[in-house]
Design a protein around this motif. Structure first.
Motif, PDB file in Angstrom:
ATOM      1  N   UNK A 138      13.035  -7.977   8.376  1.00  0.00           N
ATOM      2  CA  UNK A 138      12.453  -7.690   9.684  1.00  0.00           C
ATOM      3  C   UNK A 138      10.957  -7.453   9.579  1.00  0.00           C
ATOM      4  N   UNK A 139      10.292  -7.500  10.710  1.00  0.00           N
ATOM      5  CA  UNK A 139       8.862  -7.225  10.784  1.00  0.00           C
ATOM      6  C   UNK A 139       8.613  -6.374  12.025  1.00  0.00           C
ATOM      7  N   UNK A 140       7.685  -5.438  11.907  1.00  0.00           N
ATOM      8  CA  UNK A 140       7.421  -4.558  13.036  1.00  0.00           C
ATOM      9  C   UNK A 140       6.030  -3.973  13.007  1.00  0.00           C
ATOM     10  N   UNK A 141       5.670  -3.353  14.112  1.00  0.00           N
ATOM     11  CA  UNK A 141       4.352  -2.741  14.267  1.00  0.00           C
ATOM     12  C   UNK A 141       4.517  -1.226  14.309  1.00  0.00           C
ATOM     13  N   UNK A 142       3.669  -0.526  13.572  1.00  0.00           N
ATOM     14  CA  UNK A 142       3.744   0.937  13.508  1.00  0.00           C
ATOM     15  C   UNK A 142       3.397   1.537  14.862  1.00  0.00           C
TER      16      UNK A 142
ATOM     17  N   UNK B  79       0.848  -1.190   0.000  1.00  0.00           N
ATOM     18  CA  UNK B  79       0.000   0.000   0.000  1.00  0.00           C
ATOM     19  C   UNK B  79       0.888   1.246   0.000  1.00  0.00           C
ATOM     20  N   UNK B  80       0.340   2.412  -0.377  1.00  0.00           N
ATOM     21  CA  UNK B  80       1.110   3.654  -0.246  1.00  0.00           C
ATOM     22  C   UNK B  80       1.492   3.888   1.208  1.00  0.00           C
ATOM     23  N   UNK B  81       2.715   4.313   1.450  1.00  0.00           N
ATOM     24  CA  UNK B  81       3.175   4.547   2.824  1.00  0.00           C
ATOM     25  C   UNK B  81       2.301   5.583   3.528  1.00  0.00           C
ATOM     26  N   UNK B  82       1.731   6.500   2.763  1.00  0.00           N
ATOM     27  CA  UNK B  82       0.882   7.540   3.351  1.00  0.00           C
ATOM     28  C   UNK B  82      -0.373   6.963   4.000  1.00  0.00           C
ATOM     29  N   UNK B  83      -0.761   5.732   3.612  1.00  0.00           N
ATOM     30  CA  UNK B  83      -1.989   5.122   4.131  1.00  0.00           C
ATOM     31  C   UNK B  83      -1.747   4.270   5.376  1.00  0.00           C
ATOM     32  N   UNK B  84      -0.511   4.231   5.870  1.00  0.00           N
ATOM     33  CA  UNK B  84      -0.235   3.454   7.082  1.00  0.00           C
ATOM     34  C   UNK B  84      -0.923   4.092   8.286  1.00  0.00           C
ATOM     35  N   UNK B  85      -1.317   3.244   9.241  1.00  0.00           N
ATOM     36  CA  UNK B  85      -1.914   3.733  10.485  1.00  0.00           C
ATOM     37  C   UNK B  85      -1.191   3.061  11.653  1.00  0.00           C
ATOM     38  N   UNK B  86      -1.352   3.637  12.823  1.00  0.00           N
ATOM     39  CA  UNK B  86      -0.750   3.046  14.016  1.00  0.00           C
ATOM     40  C   UNK B  86      -1.312   1.639  14.234  1.00  0.00           C
TER      41      UNK B  86
ATOM     42  N   UNK C 274      14.018  -0.637  17.484  1.00  0.00           N
ATOM     43  CA  UNK C 274      13.152   0.290  16.757  1.00  0.00           C
ATOM     44  C   UNK C 274      13.782   0.626  15.395  1.00  0.00           C
ATOM     45  N   UNK C 275      12.931   0.917  14.436  1.00  0.00           N
ATOM     46  CA  UNK C 275      13.387   1.492  13.173  1.00  0.00           C
ATOM     47  C   UNK C 275      12.546   2.736  12.914  1.00  0.00           C
ATOM     48  N   UNK C 276      13.132   3.678  12.171  1.00  0.00           N
ATOM     49  CA  UNK C 276      12.520   4.997  12.077  1.00  0.00           C
ATOM     50  C   UNK C 276      12.227   5.402  10.639  1.00  0.00           C
ATOM     51  N   UNK C 277      11.193   6.207  10.491  1.00  0.00           N
ATOM     52  CA  UNK C 277      10.735   6.690   9.192  1.00  0.00           C
ATOM     53  C   UNK C 277      11.885   7.334   8.412  1.00  0.00           C
ATOM     54  N   UNK C 278      11.925   7.054   7.094  1.00  0.00           N
ATOM     55  CA  UNK C 278      12.881   7.627   6.138  1.00  0.00           C
ATOM     56  C   UNK C 278      14.267   6.998   6.199  1.00  0.00           C
TER      57      UNK C 278
ATOM     58  N   UNK D 174       8.678   2.136  13.727  1.00  0.00           N
ATOM     59  CA  UNK D 174       8.184   0.789  14.028  1.00  0.00           C
ATOM     60  C   UNK D 174       8.860   0.215  15.265  1.00  0.00           C
ATOM     61  N   UNK D 175       8.119  -0.613  15.994  1.00  0.00           N
ATOM     62  CA  UNK D 175       8.688  -1.452  17.043  1.00  0.00           C
ATOM     63  C   UNK D 175       8.886  -2.834  16.428  1.00  0.00           C
ATOM     64  N   UNK D 176      10.116  -3.305  16.404  1.00  0.00           N
ATOM     65  CA  UNK D 176      10.418  -4.569  15.739  1.00  0.00           C
ATOM     66  C   UNK D 176       9.936  -5.754  16.568  1.00  0.00           C
TER      67      UNK D 176
END
Length: 506
Positions: free
Chosen positions: A186-190, A109-116, A174-178, A132-134
């Protein structure tokens, strides 16, 4: 953690909180851009001169000055609006996407459509779309230079624990936007989106910075003030001399004084400066550099020292294989014997023990530059990259870590109709070769000797002294789980990050 992710209904409900985008600075209207062009004291002085000229009957002079002012304003306005459109076009082109799990299914999906709360999947080559929290990592390395300035990729581990007080560079879970995923998966939760992310906070601070004048603008403003004061003083002096010394009529004296004051003003200076700066902007655009503010060109021209990161700036950030070591000999790619029995195994091993991928869509390799080098080599040399990879199926691995300085994969390899389980290990020469008890040469596999170890180690040192990055490869057969002992040493691959064209001249 529930790997099913959010449902579509949950995502739509949470989307009401806002888009996952950074707030852009307030967009300037056409009128505000034009008004900024008149902010220069020199232009205001010219406007005043044109008004006085017309009022005193010098219509032609007044009109000429007005034309000069309008030309200056039009050039500046067109340049700034054009740059703004180019920047906006780049934003649209670079709009990123994210791979998420929604309704239990993996989708992009477009990154702009991500939600928490969205469950996001990361892989080499992707830009992290939010904070994200990994919850799962496999040899994950992320380049956080956009956030911290550190050019070396950071190893991430979902088992580490951090909080808001932990420095950004030490938040391994954690990983960070941009930021950019350079290696692994990896996999994580917004956790945070948009302006609430760490990069969003920095973006917000940048919007609060007050605009500062460039040295050229300061000098022009200073000249304008001096000329303005000088014009008034000369006008008064001339008026006094004509009245009290030469007894000239008042009206005539006033006209002469005003004409003298107007003559002091350099009508062409503003236009000349604008044209010169515009020429500089056009020259920079030919080199793919967009300048939004016209006076920024002069500031750049005043720079005496440029401090630059090497990787990806002075160099291409595309590692290239330039030398091999196999069967006791170091050789360049052109020197490899066509009938070598060792090189096919060496290349297969470096491609199998590798997380890089080749994208048919972009025609580029994706992954850590050290690993993409081998993929690129196989593609460029037409060595049957797809045929090799088609016969290799990975089913287990020991990820790379900085302590072991190695990575091992266990692959099911089909060769000549025969299927074997082969463990390939790559890494630092001193970590790999001490775990080998045999060596592969052109006559087959034999016991490794101390002379073999010394020769390979010395050759790795020589390559390193030539600014090459060196990796060793070994393997063993018949395993059901990956192991890093009693291996067969194959050889070395050496890479370099070549400089960009024109770096030396620059």
């Amino acid at each position: 953690m529930n790997r099913k992710g959010l449902t579509t209904a949950e995502a739509l409900e949470r989307a009401k909180k806002g888009k996952n985008v950074l707030t852009q600075g307030k967009k300037k209207s056409l009128l505000s851009v034009i008004a900024e062009q008149f902010a220069s004291p020199l232009l205001l002085l010219l406007v005043a001169a044109s008004v006085i000229s017309i009022m005193t009957g010098e219509i032609v002079d007044g009109v000429i000055i007005i034309v000069v002012v309008l030309a200056n304003v039009i050039i500046g306005t067109v340049q700034e609006l054009s740059a703004e459109k180019s920047v906006e076009a780049l934003r649209q082109i670079n709009a990123s996407t994210a791979v998420v799990i929604r309704d239990g299914m993996e989708t992009e999906i477009p990154a702009a459509d991500l939600v928490e709360g969205d469950y996001v999947i990361l892989e080499a080559g992707r830009v992290v779309p939010a904070d994200l929290a990994l919850v799962q990592t496999s040899s994950l390395k992320v380049n956080e230079s956009a956030l911290t300035g550190e050019s070396v990729a950071v190893e991430k581990d979902c088992n580490e624990k951090s909080d808001e007080k932990t420095p950004l560079g030490d938040r391994k879970d954690k990983v960070f936007m941009s930021t950019l995923v350079e290696y692994g998966r990896g996999e994580g939760v917004v956790e945070k989106i948009g302006d609430h992310t760490e990069i969003g906070k920095i973006s917000g601070m940048l919007h609060q910075i007050e605009k500062q004048e460039t040295p050229l603008q300061k000098n022009l403003d200073s000249i304008s003030k001096v000329l303005g004061i000088a014009g008034v003083v000369l006008c008064v002096v001339m008026f006094a001399c004509q009245i009290f010394i030469y007894r000239t009529p008042v009206i005539e004296t006033l006209m002469i004084s005003i004409a003298f004051a107007v003559a002091v003003i350099p009508e062409g200076l503003a236009t000349v400066v604008t044209l010169v700066l515009t020429a500089g902007i056009q020259e920079m655009s030919k080199r793919n550099a967009i300048v939004k503010q016209i006076h920024a060109v002069e500031t750049l021209g005043a720079v005496n020292v440029i401090c630059s990161d090497k990787t990806g700036t002075l160099t291409q950030n595309r590692m290239t294989v330039v030398k091999w070591y196999l069967a006791g000999e170091a050789m360049e790619p052109e020197e490899l014997p066509a009938d070598s029995r060792v090189f096919p195994r060496l290349l297969e091993g470096f491609l199998a023990c590798n997380d890089a991928k080749y994208s048919e869509e972009t025609g580029e390799e994706i992954g850590d530059p050290t690993e993409t080098a081998f993929v690129k080599y196989a593609k460029d040399k037409k060595l049957g990259y797809y045929d090799i990879m088609r016969n290799i199926t990975r089913f287990d691995e020991i990820p790379f870590d900085s302590v072991r300085k190695m990575m091992t994969t266990l692959d099911r390899v089909e060769r000549n109709g025969e299927i074997k389980n082969i463990s390939y290990t790559k890494g630092a020469i001193d970590s790999v070769i001490v775990r080998c008890d045999r060596i592969l040469d052109e006559d087959g596999v034999r016991e490794i000797t101390n002379e073999d170890v010394v020769r390979a180690t010395q050759m790795a040192d020589i390559m390193s002294s030539e600014a090459l990055r060196v990796l060793a490869l070994a393997y063993r057969e018949g395993d059901t789980v990956p192991q890093e002992k009693d291996m067969i040493f194959v050889g070395l691959g050496a890479m370099i990050d070549p400089p960009k064209e024109g770096v030396k001249e620059t």
